[in-house]
Design a protein around this motif. Structure first.
Motif, PDB file in Angstrom:
ATOM      1  N   GLN A 169       0.836  -1.200   0.000  1.00 50.00           N
ATOM      2  CA  GLN A 169       0.000   0.000   0.000  1.00 50.00           C
ATOM      3  C   GLN A 169       0.868   1.246   0.000  1.00 50.00           C
ATOM      4  O   GLN A 169       1.858   1.336   0.742  1.00 50.00           O
ATOM      5  N   ARG A 202      -3.784   0.588  -2.970  1.00 53.73           N
ATOM      6  CA  ARG A 202      -3.370  -0.742  -2.517  1.00 53.73           C
ATOM      7  C   ARG A 202      -3.339  -1.707  -3.690  1.00 53.73           C
ATOM      8  O   ARG A 202      -4.200  -1.665  -4.566  1.00 53.73           O
ATOM      9  N   ASP A 242      -8.490  -4.124  -6.384  1.00 59.09           N
ATOM     10  CA  ASP A 242      -7.117  -4.067  -5.887  1.00 59.09           C
ATOM     11  C   ASP A 242      -6.292  -5.259  -6.353  1.00 59.09           C
ATOM     12  O   ASP A 242      -5.073  -5.160  -6.511  1.00 59.09           O
TER      13      ASP A 242
END
Length: 249
Positions: free
Chosen positions: A62, A68, A184
């Motif tokens: 992150q 992230r 993500d």
């Protein structure tokens, strides 16, 4: 004693009752982690190997601005890097995606276990090589698969990995990942993920309801994803036994 870890490792090497008992003995008692909490943080001193006993977790990196990247999904039976204790610091974090029960094998216990038991030593090495192969396939997805192909491939992979540890029921399996989680993991926006999910649903390939994934057309989904499960290296017990005999003195 059967554990999620032994169910995972027996996909790579046949395990005896004694092997399974030895694994169970080195596992420290599980601790419960709340969803969205860190299990370990980046930069920590990795003195032991964490094992997912139940629930879903992920490796991730992150940035300071909050962006992230999920590097990999960890399922029950997965080791959070079986040789991580050889390093001085952890270069990524591990977070809980759902409620997670996590157990730990101290680094010293892992060294002793593998030195005493060649079958388990081989199983851990094969598991680590399979994880590296999965990581390579994720790189291929991010670099060359289209958005819909990435999503289809991830669902095919997770279903196959869950089936290998007895957590899939035919074409059905748990799927607790949220759209932000998928974004993500696949390097996309949540808006793009939403549209892609609508496309594969409209094509009659899968259904997502109540945190359950159903592959309505498994072959069609595999063709769309260009999914070849051989990179998972989930060998049959017979093939694994032959491989073990080949390296024994």
């Amino acid at each position: 004693m059967e554990t999620p870890l032994s169910r995972k490792l027996k996909n790579f090497v046949p395990l005896t009752t004694a092997d399974r008992d030895m694994l169970a003995e080195v596992l420290e008692p599980s601790r419960l982690i709340e969803p969205r909490a860190d299990i370990v943080e980046e930069g920590e001193d990795p003195r032991g190997v964490n094992v997912v006993m139940s629930g879903w977790a992920c490796r991730y990196r992150q940035f300071e601005d909050g962006r992230r990247q999920i590097i990999s999904i960890l399922l029950p039976g997965d080791c959070c890097d079986p040789h991580i204790y050889l390093l001085d610091r952890r270069d990524h974090a591990i977070g809980a995606l759902t409620p997670v029960a996590i157990a730990r094998i101290p680094g010293t216990a892992m060294v002793e276990l593998k030195s005493r038991n060649p079958s388990l030593d081989l199983a851990f090495h094969r598991e680590e090589l399979a994880c590296a192969a999965i990581q390579r396939e994720w790189t291929v997805s991010l670099g060359r698969r289209s958005g819909v192909e990435r999503l289809a491939h991830l669902f095919c992979e997770l279903h196959a990995r869950l089936a290998a540890v007895g957590l899939a029921d035919g074409t059905n399996c748990p799927m607790p990942l949220t759209q932000p989680d998928l974004a993500d993991a696949l390097g996309q926006t949540t808006v793009h993920i939403n549209r892609t999910l609508q496309d594969v649903r409209a094509a009659g390939l899968l259904s997502l309801k109540g945190r359950r994934l159903t592959l309505l057309d498994p072959e069609g989904l595999r063709r769309l994803a260009k999914f070849d499960p051989s990179y998972l290296h989930l060998r049959s017990a017979r093939d694994a036994a032959r491989g073990l005999e080949a390296i024994r003195p």
